[in-house]
Enzyme design. Sequence first.
Site, PDB file in Angstrom:
ATOM      1  N   ASP A 129       2.484 -11.392 -11.298  1.00 11.40           N
ATOM      2  CA  ASP A 129       3.518 -10.448 -10.885  1.00 11.40           C
ATOM      3  C   ASP A 129       3.520  -9.201 -11.765  1.00 11.40           C
ATOM      4  OD1 ASP A 129       5.974  -9.971  -9.266  1.00 11.40           O
ATOM      5  OD2 ASP A 129       6.934  -9.968 -11.241  1.00 11.40           O
TER       6      ASP A 129
ATOM      7  N   GLU B  47      -0.619  -8.320  -8.770  1.00 15.24           N
ATOM      8  CA  GLU B  47       0.156  -7.363  -7.988  1.00 15.24           C
ATOM      9  C   GLU B  47       0.281  -6.073  -8.780  1.00 15.24           C
ATOM     10  OE1 GLU B  47       4.711  -6.315  -6.722  1.00 15.24           O
ATOM     11  OE2 GLU B  47       4.178  -7.365  -8.544  1.00 15.24           O
TER      12      GLU B  47
END
Length: 490
Positions: A231, A261
């Site tokens: 993340d 990400e």
Amino acid sequence: MKNRTMMQYFEWYLPENRLHWKRCSVQAEKLAKAGINMVWLPPAYKGAAGAASVGYDVYDTYDLGEFDQKGSVETKYGSKEAYLEAVESFQKCGISVLADIVLNHKMGADGTEQVKVIEERSTNRNEDISGIQQISAWTKFDFPARGEKYSGFHWNAAHFSGTDWDDAGKRNGIFRFEGKVWNRETDSENGNYDYLMGADLDTDNREVVEEVTNWGKWYLDTVHMDGFRLDAVKHISFDFYREWLKQMRQHTKTELFTVGEYWARETEKLTHYLEETEYSLSLFDVPLHFHFLAAATADGNYDMSKLFEDTLTGTDPEHAVTFVDNHDTQPGQALYSFIPAWFKPIAYALILLRKVGTPCVFYGDYYGIPHDGVAPVQGLKTLLKIRECYAHGEEQLYFDDASLVGFTRTGDAEHENSGLAVLCTDSASGKKRMYLGAAFAGKKMVDAMGGIGSPVVIGADGWGEFSVNGGSVSVWVTEEAGEMLYITLE
Ligand code: CA
């Protein structure tokens, strides 16, 4: 060679019924049959919002639904036992599991501390807008219900670089802790985008790096996942995950497929990050997502020939994970940029049937999103099956027109009846001649998406003239493949 097909197995508004892990176990076999062989599961640890948390408001990474913290033992998705069982169920069906790793920030601290800070301008975090001042910051994490099980580490202000809430003054701001610097290499948005939310982990602090490395090993030993989805990587020092992943791979001696990400429309930011991390992971192709959005909202005036231009898939396909939408882009979420329904079958045909990139199917596209009345994407199950069985062999691109674009796959010997032709348009209906290969001479091809009723017969030269209806996609497979799809799919 099998085509790798990933699925993001959650959307933002899953019911808060603590049944998701059980659902995973029950659905695993069905998903494997549908052609999925990798799933990305949501963050499995206790968030600040307890059983209402989607998982990105990380409180205790060691609490996988085991301790009575934040109002419940279980997380939104269920208990630790159910989680372990879900992972095992997937793996038994040949589906590898990626765990969602959120190491940028922590939230829901157990207590506050008096911390000396400098306030930064929110649009330029390199600009001080105050002298040294004292705030009351939520930075003490002691995990009273877990105690010292699994780790005796207690977090305090020394382990963080900043926060956005002064509990004494009851006010928001970007507060950098005195004596701390933002991570030098992060995204350059807002001057320096190290700070995102909550208490920001100081990855320059040796104790922090040691603790999250130990935690990673513990997590691998406990859950036995096959890889990671990382993340918010643009908010974390670029060298951090390079080293962390090395440690994890040394620990398991396995591939540990990893996708990060990095939310940016600029492909050069993604390629720069890949270079800095020594290509130790893949990244989601965010620029391609925005090309889909542009194409879907241009009223038929998007230049379809440029769809893959200046995307990660176009630049570095080996490290591109392609996707159409995710839990952040869905309606009501932070990065809302949901691709309109009419374009979705086109986008999915492009990511699932081309030779390049690793596609990731969104749960909300597969099952629909009841919270917002969003229906499942039409034809998605057909496209998944086609990817598994028939999207093989070499690729020939026909991105040679502003509206009408397509490609063919030659098929290979390993997959019976493989090979296909895809034609799509953002505008009016049309026809295009495309080459499939001499092996297809005389073969009848049918549109598996059902838009075009009459078959195409491939000429002796290996070429065929394919057609597509306006604003849609046709996917041409051999008549035999079409029959298999008809009897296989529900
Ligand atoms: Ca950060």
